[in-house]
Design an enzyme around this catalytic site. Sequence first.
Site, PDB file in Angstrom:
ATOM      1  N   ASP A 130     -70.272   6.661  -9.872  1.00  0.00           N
ATOM      2  CA  ASP A 130     -71.380   7.075  -9.013  1.00  0.00           C
ATOM      3  C   ASP A 130     -70.882   8.114  -7.999  1.00  0.00           C
ATOM      4  O   ASP A 130     -69.997   7.823  -7.185  1.00  0.00           O
ATOM      5  CB  ASP A 130     -71.897   5.817  -8.294  1.00  0.00           C
ATOM      6  N   ILE A 131     -71.476   9.290  -8.021  1.00  0.00           N
ATOM      7  CA  ILE A 131     -71.005  10.395  -7.168  1.00  0.00           C
ATOM      8  C   ILE A 131     -71.186  10.080  -5.684  1.00  0.00           C
ATOM      9  O   ILE A 131     -70.454  10.602  -4.840  1.00  0.00           O
ATOM     10  CB  ILE A 131     -71.719  11.716  -7.565  1.00  0.00           C
ATOM     11  N   VAL A 138     -79.754  11.527  -9.918  1.00  0.00           N
ATOM     12  CA  VAL A 138     -78.681  11.627  -8.928  1.00  0.00           C
ATOM     13  C   VAL A 138     -79.245  12.044  -7.560  1.00  0.00           C
ATOM     14  O   VAL A 138     -78.733  11.618  -6.510  1.00  0.00           O
ATOM     15  CB  VAL A 138     -77.555  12.559  -9.443  1.00  0.00           C
ATOM     16  N   ASP A 139     -80.295  12.830  -7.579  1.00  0.00           N
ATOM     17  CA  ASP A 139     -80.949  13.275  -6.336  1.00  0.00           C
ATOM     18  C   ASP A 139     -81.461  12.057  -5.547  1.00  0.00           C
ATOM     19  O   ASP A 139     -81.202  11.921  -4.336  1.00  0.00           O
ATOM     20  CB  ASP A 139     -82.121  14.194  -6.729  1.00  0.00           C
ATOM     21  N   GLY A 171     -80.093  15.371 -17.211  1.00  0.00           N
ATOM     22  CA  GLY A 171     -80.918  14.161 -17.163  1.00  0.00           C
ATOM     23  C   GLY A 171     -82.388  14.514 -17.349  1.00  0.00           C
ATOM     24  O   GLY A 171     -82.794  14.936 -18.438  1.00  0.00           O
TER      25      GLY A 171
HETATM   26  N1  AR6 Z   1     -73.730   9.763  -9.919  1.00  0.00           N
HETATM   27  C1  AR6 Z   1     -73.355  10.676 -10.843  1.00  0.00           C
HETATM   28  N2  AR6 Z   1     -74.167  11.124 -11.817  1.00  0.00           N
HETATM   29  C2  AR6 Z   1     -75.422  10.616 -11.858  1.00  0.00           C
HETATM   30  C3  AR6 Z   1     -75.898   9.668 -10.924  1.00  0.00           C
HETATM   31  C4  AR6 Z   1     -74.991   9.233  -9.915  1.00  0.00           C
HETATM   32  N3  AR6 Z   1     -75.355   8.362  -8.978  1.00  0.00           N
HETATM   33  N4  AR6 Z   1     -77.201   9.363 -11.250  1.00  0.00           N
HETATM   34  C5  AR6 Z   1     -77.508  10.089 -12.338  1.00  0.00           C
HETATM   35  N5  AR6 Z   1     -76.446  10.838 -12.725  1.00  0.00           N
HETATM   36  P1  AR6 Z   1     -80.601  14.093 -13.170  1.00  0.00           P
HETATM   37  P2  AR6 Z   1     -81.333  16.927 -13.607  1.00  0.00           P
HETATM   38  C6  AR6 Z   1     -76.326  11.799 -13.841  1.00  0.00           C
HETATM   39  O1  AR6 Z   1     -81.794  13.635 -13.925  1.00  0.00           O
HETATM   40  O2  AR6 Z   1     -81.338  16.733 -15.087  1.00  0.00           O
HETATM   41  C7  AR6 Z   1     -84.430  14.670 -10.080  1.00  0.00           C
HETATM   42  O3  AR6 Z   1     -85.631  13.977 -10.040  1.00  0.00           O
HETATM   43  C8  AR6 Z   1     -77.246  11.635 -15.016  1.00  0.00           C
HETATM   44  O4  AR6 Z   1     -76.737  10.664 -15.919  1.00  0.00           O
HETATM   45  O5  AR6 Z   1     -80.244  13.386 -11.926  1.00  0.00           O
HETATM   46  O6  AR6 Z   1     -80.653  18.130 -13.034  1.00  0.00           O
HETATM   47  C9  AR6 Z   1     -84.434  15.931  -9.224  1.00  0.00           C
HETATM   48  O7  AR6 Z   1     -85.212  15.764  -8.054  1.00  0.00           O
HETATM   49  C10 AR6 Z   1     -77.217  13.030 -15.620  1.00  0.00           C
HETATM   50  O8  AR6 Z   1     -76.087  13.178 -16.488  1.00  0.00           O
HETATM   51  O9  AR6 Z   1     -80.720  15.676 -12.791  1.00  0.00           O
HETATM   52  C11 AR6 Z   1     -85.030  16.943 -10.151  1.00  0.00           C
HETATM   53  O10 AR6 Z   1     -86.434  16.878 -10.159  1.00  0.00           O
HETATM   54  C12 AR6 Z   1     -76.988  13.944 -14.403  1.00  0.00           C
HETATM   55  O11 AR6 Z   1     -76.645  13.075 -13.317  1.00  0.00           O
HETATM   56  C13 AR6 Z   1     -84.500  16.546 -11.508  1.00  0.00           C
HETATM   57  O12 AR6 Z   1     -84.228  15.134 -11.412  1.00  0.00           O
HETATM   58  C14 AR6 Z   1     -78.176  14.774 -14.013  1.00  0.00           C
HETATM   59  O13 AR6 Z   1     -79.381  14.039 -14.198  1.00  0.00           O
HETATM   60  C15 AR6 Z   1     -83.206  17.232 -11.840  1.00  0.00           C
HETATM   61  O14 AR6 Z   1     -82.852  16.921 -13.168  1.00  0.00           O
END
Ligand code: AR6
Length: 175
Positions: free
Chosen positions: A13-14, A36-37, A122
């Site tokens: 977890d980042i 992650v956001d 994601g």
């Molecule tokens: N730590 C590290 N990596 C993570 C974590 C974490 N806690 N949680 C998820 N990931 P995503 P996107 C990974 O969907 O595709 C949001 O709603 C996850 O497994 O977070 O850029 C924003 O507000 C994946 O590999 O981001 C935007 O609307 C990676 O983080 C939208 O999602 C990115 O997944 C952005 O979509």
Amino acid sequence: MNDRARIEVHAGDITKLAVDAIVNAANTSLLGGGGVDGAIHRAAGRELEFECRMLNGCKVGEAKITKGYKLPARYIIHTVGPVWQGGGKGEAELLASCYISSLELAAANDCRTVAFPAISTGVYRYPKDEATQIAVDTVGAFIDERTMPETVIFCCFDDQMAELYRQAVAALRKS
Ligand code: AR6
């Protein structure tokens, strides 16, 4: 130690990482979301949203910096990845630009260590193999030219993603 030793892969977890800056895969509003956001906003606390409201959003491929608030990280660099639309809409250039803009901001703020999530892979559905290649190649080329940040961590949420990154980093070390 060659420059490529400045790249690390971490599974987890980042929001837990005690680095100078973590990068957030945000949306153009910068006001939070899922993935992650959402995790970063929850862990940093409400003050993060107040600062984000002052930033007037962020364009795809660009980045903005805030404080880390309750996170162990000092700063959060918010970048907006492209939504995958099949690859013909400049997605690769925009994704590379996220990494470059974030690294530029990190360097400008004296960040020695920066951790990236797998931006766009994601909710935004970027194919994982291609996104990983872009992330590793772009960061590799940047740190070849620059002394800061000293270390870049690719923080993957699961072991499968971490394995993809390890393979791409190993290939970069050989090239
Ligand atoms: N730590 C590290 N990596 C993570 C974590 C974490 N806690 N949680 C998820 N990931 P995503 P996107 C990974 O969907 O595709 C949001 O709603 C996850 O497994 O977070 O850029 C924003 O507000 C994946 O590999 O981001 C935007 O609307 C990676 O983080 C939208 O999602 C990115 O997944 C952005 O979509």
